[in-house]
Design a protein around this motif. Sequence first.
Motif, PDB file in Angstrom:
ATOM      1  N   ARG A 263       7.425  -3.851  26.269  1.00  0.00           N
ATOM      2  CA  ARG A 263       7.146  -4.952  27.201  1.00  0.00           C
ATOM      3  C   ARG A 263       8.148  -4.860  28.349  1.00  0.00           C
ATOM      4  O   ARG A 263       9.338  -4.594  28.105  1.00  0.00           O
ATOM      5  CB  ARG A 263       7.322  -6.294  26.493  1.00  0.00           C
ATOM      6  N   ASP A 264       7.642  -5.082  29.581  1.00  0.00           N
ATOM      7  CA  ASP A 264       8.519  -4.943  30.744  1.00  0.00           C
ATOM      8  C   ASP A 264       9.752  -5.837  30.658  1.00  0.00           C
ATOM      9  O   ASP A 264      10.849  -5.432  31.027  1.00  0.00           O
ATOM     10  CB  ASP A 264       7.750  -5.222  32.040  1.00  0.00           C
ATOM     11  N   GLU A 265       9.555  -7.044  30.164  1.00  0.00           N
ATOM     12  CA  GLU A 265      10.672  -7.983  30.128  1.00  0.00           C
ATOM     13  C   GLU A 265      11.864  -7.420  29.337  1.00  0.00           C
ATOM     14  O   GLU A 265      13.006  -7.470  29.783  1.00  0.00           O
ATOM     15  CB  GLU A 265      10.194  -9.289  29.491  1.00  0.00           C
ATOM     16  N   LEU A 266      11.546  -6.857  28.179  1.00  0.00           N
ATOM     17  CA  LEU A 266      12.615  -6.282  27.355  1.00  0.00           C
ATOM     18  C   LEU A 266      13.115  -4.963  27.934  1.00  0.00           C
ATOM     19  O   LEU A 266      14.313  -4.682  27.965  1.00  0.00           O
ATOM     20  CB  LEU A 266      12.120  -6.073  25.914  1.00  0.00           C
ATOM     21  N   ARG A 267      12.188  -4.153  28.434  1.00  0.00           N
ATOM     22  CA  ARG A 267      12.619  -2.846  28.968  1.00  0.00           C
ATOM     23  C   ARG A 267      13.500  -3.037  30.209  1.00  0.00           C
ATOM     24  O   ARG A 267      14.425  -2.259  30.443  1.00  0.00           O
ATOM     25  CB  ARG A 267      11.411  -1.942  29.252  1.00  0.00           C
ATOM     26  N   ASN A 268      13.235  -4.095  30.990  1.00  0.00           N
ATOM     27  CA  ASN A 268      14.094  -4.385  32.150  1.00  0.00           C
ATOM     28  C   ASN A 268      15.544  -4.552  31.720  1.00  0.00           C
ATOM     29  O   ASN A 268      16.472  -4.206  32.443  1.00  0.00           O
ATOM     30  CB  ASN A 268      13.674  -5.691  32.816  1.00  0.00           C
ATOM     31  N   GLU A 269      15.704  -5.107  30.520  1.00  0.00           N
ATOM     32  CA  GLU A 269      17.049  -5.376  30.018  1.00  0.00           C
ATOM     33  C   GLU A 269      17.685  -4.112  29.436  1.00  0.00           C
ATOM     34  O   GLU A 269      18.831  -3.793  29.718  1.00  0.00           O
ATOM     35  CB  GLU A 269      16.891  -6.403  28.900  1.00  0.00           C
ATOM     36  N   LEU A 270      16.895  -3.377  28.650  1.00  0.00           N
ATOM     37  CA  LEU A 270      17.446  -2.200  27.966  1.00  0.00           C
ATOM     38  C   LEU A 270      17.604  -1.024  28.927  1.00  0.00           C
ATOM     39  O   LEU A 270      18.599  -0.302  28.889  1.00  0.00           O
ATOM     40  CB  LEU A 270      16.541  -1.780  26.804  1.00  0.00           C
ATOM     41  N   VAL A 271      16.594  -0.820  29.753  1.00  0.00           N
ATOM     42  CA  VAL A 271      16.596   0.301  30.706  1.00  0.00           C
ATOM     43  C   VAL A 271      16.355  -0.310  32.085  1.00  0.00           C
ATOM     44  O   VAL A 271      15.215  -0.415  32.532  1.00  0.00           O
ATOM     45  CB  VAL A 271      15.463   1.314  30.367  1.00  0.00           C
ATOM     46  N   PRO A 272      17.423  -0.757  32.767  1.00  0.00           N
ATOM     47  CA  PRO A 272      17.222  -1.529  34.008  1.00  0.00           C
ATOM     48  C   PRO A 272      16.402  -0.805  35.081  1.00  0.00           C
ATOM     49  O   PRO A 272      15.824  -1.452  35.950  1.00  0.00           O
ATOM     50  CB  PRO A 272      18.656  -1.783  34.500  1.00  0.00           C
ATOM     51  N   LEU A 273      16.308   0.518  34.993  1.00  0.00           N
ATOM     52  CA  LEU A 273      15.493   1.247  35.962  1.00  0.00           C
ATOM     53  C   LEU A 273      14.026   0.808  35.890  1.00  0.00           C
ATOM     54  O   LEU A 273      13.248   1.015  36.819  1.00  0.00           O
ATOM     55  CB  LEU A 273      15.598   2.755  35.691  1.00  0.00           C
ATOM     56  N   ASN A 274      13.671   0.155  34.776  1.00  0.00           N
ATOM     57  CA  ASN A 274      12.301  -0.322  34.593  1.00  0.00           C
ATOM     58  C   ASN A 274      11.897  -1.338  35.664  1.00  0.00           C
ATOM     59  O   ASN A 274      10.723  -1.487  35.973  1.00  0.00           O
ATOM     60  CB  ASN A 274      12.154  -0.951  33.204  1.00  0.00           C
ATOM     61  N   ARG A 275      12.916  -2.020  36.235  1.00  0.00           N
ATOM     62  CA  ARG A 275      12.577  -3.008  37.278  1.00  0.00           C
ATOM     63  C   ARG A 275      12.031  -2.311  38.508  1.00  0.00           C
ATOM     64  O   ARG A 275      11.311  -2.893  39.306  1.00  0.00           O
ATOM     65  CB  ARG A 275      13.813  -3.837  37.624  1.00  0.00           C
ATOM     66  N   LYS A 276      12.433  -1.060  38.677  1.00  0.00           N
ATOM     67  CA  LYS A 276      11.936  -0.297  39.821  1.00  0.00           C
ATOM     68  C   LYS A 276      10.645   0.439  39.461  1.00  0.00           C
ATOM     69  O   LYS A 276       9.726   0.525  40.270  1.00  0.00           O
ATOM     70  CB  LYS A 276      13.016   0.691  40.211  1.00  0.00           C
ATOM     71  N   TYR A 277      10.595   1.004  38.276  1.00  0.00           N
ATOM     72  CA  TYR A 277       9.418   1.755  37.828  1.00  0.00           C
ATOM     73  C   TYR A 277       8.952   1.200  36.485  1.00  0.00           C
ATOM     74  O   TYR A 277       9.369   1.690  35.432  1.00  0.00           O
ATOM     75  CB  TYR A 277       9.754   3.242  37.689  1.00  0.00           C
ATOM     76  N   PRO A 278       8.122   0.171  36.511  1.00  0.00           N
ATOM     77  CA  PRO A 278       7.729  -0.483  35.266  1.00  0.00           C
ATOM     78  C   PRO A 278       6.855   0.397  34.367  1.00  0.00           C
ATOM     79  O   PRO A 278       6.385   1.460  34.788  1.00  0.00           O
ATOM     80  CB  PRO A 278       6.968  -1.727  35.738  1.00  0.00           C
ATOM     81  N   ILE A 279       6.649  -0.109  33.137  1.00  0.00           N
ATOM     82  CA  ILE A 279       6.005   0.690  32.086  1.00  0.00           C
ATOM     83  C   ILE A 279       4.660   1.284  32.529  1.00  0.00           C
ATOM     84  O   ILE A 279       4.399   2.468  32.320  1.00  0.00           O
ATOM     85  CB  ILE A 279       5.831  -0.167  30.804  1.00  0.00           C
ATOM     86  N   ALA A 280       3.815   0.478  33.176  1.00  0.00           N
ATOM     87  CA  ALA A 280       2.480   0.984  33.543  1.00  0.00           C
ATOM     88  C   ALA A 280       2.585   2.198  34.466  1.00  0.00           C
ATOM     89  O   ALA A 280       1.882   3.198  34.278  1.00  0.00           O
ATOM     90  CB  ALA A 280       1.672  -0.127  34.200  1.00  0.00           C
TER      91      ALA A 280
END
Length: 403
Positions: A263-280
């Motif tokens: 889930r993006d919300e959790l991945r944003n926290e664990l792997v902050p790069l996710n805020r720039k390149y989200p899971i989808a």
Amino acid sequence: MATTAGLRDTAAPLEKTPLETYVPPAKPSLIGLSRAELAARLGDIGVPERQQKMRVQQLWHWLYFRGAQSFDEMTSVSKDTRSGLAERFTVDRPEVVAEQISNDGTRKWLLRLPSGDGLQKAHEVECVYIPETDRGTLCVSSQVGCTLNCSFCHTGTQRLVRNLTAGEIVGQIMVARDRLNDWADRETPHGNRLITNIVMMGMGEPLYNFDAVRDALLIVSDNEGIGISRRRITLSTSGVVPNIRRAGEEIGVALAISLHAVRDELRNELVPLNRKYPIAELLQACRDYPGASNARRITFEYVMLKGVNDSLDDAKLLVKLLKGIPAKINLIPFNPWPGSAYECSDWEQIEKFSEYVFNAGYSSPVRTPRGRDILAACGQLKSETEKLSARERQALRAMAMTD
Ligand code: SAH
Ligand code: SF4
């Protein structure tokens, strides 16, 4: 380097400022040069153009196939050329500062790199050899530290960051072959070399040092040299989406994605790069990865964090997300480090998670932590010298100058 403007504020910045520009030592090493670059260096010392191709072949063989540690050894190269080369160049690898051998046979080397700022020990990286029954894997670093701040990763807490050069990346493999006496053919439990596989899973984000990583891996996979096939080289990324396709096209190695959350919300926290390149977006880049097929699957790494990402619901969503992607899932028990905020999931939970994923048709080996006693396991690599603050470094520099 990308900007963090417009992104949600958190305690840790999304990306850190890279270190000062790298300054090479007085005499540069030939390690890490491509054939074209070697030809240019030969031109510099007066080797006529018509001879360059032949000389490059010889040098390539000595450097990357035989692992020569001095120009003297290169007996098929004319004496004049050898002395011309020795005047201007070296064949130095990164200097080995320490070698640790774990009780499970894992070896870790601490390598010192010139910093160019007058401090002897300013930059260090680590490289780890992991022997297994069917293979020997070398875990290679791409940066000093990492600009990203994944919350569960020790390297991510390191302040100082600089990109390694192609020579320093190739140099790690050469140091390992030197130390393991792995240049010449011999019988091992799995073929004629101890090191059979390379994983770009040491310190740093390889796709934020793209050119050097590409140049290095093209040298490492050249079959007239070190000769480790691209199929046996895996590049692991936390998800630098724009460079994923380039990795497939320009390097052609196997891909591993540090997913860790569904889930993006959790991945944003664990792997902050996710805020720039989200899971989808990340998964779309995987679907488009050149060369991915059922025979060449993409590995999805998933670190097991107790009560954070290890529920059966997470496993279900994981399977759903990966639908249609030729994938294998690698469950990594979290390796704690001093001061880390997480715990490793209970073994029972890891097994349940793994079973669910397996029953859904995915190979899901749990990666056994190796070399824990020498802090060599995944995500534990971090050099000591970065602890100096800018002010401390300045003071030391001043001291070095008055010595
Ligand atoms: N920067 C790249 C490659 C280096 S990290 C990346 O993130 O993919 C290699 C792997 O180790 C990654 O999957 C990373 O998420 C994982 N890792 C980092 N810290 C860890 C820890 N403490 N325990 C277990 N795995 C960890
Ligand atoms: Fe960097 Fe990878 Fe560690 Fe994240 S997990 S901080 S990208 S080395």
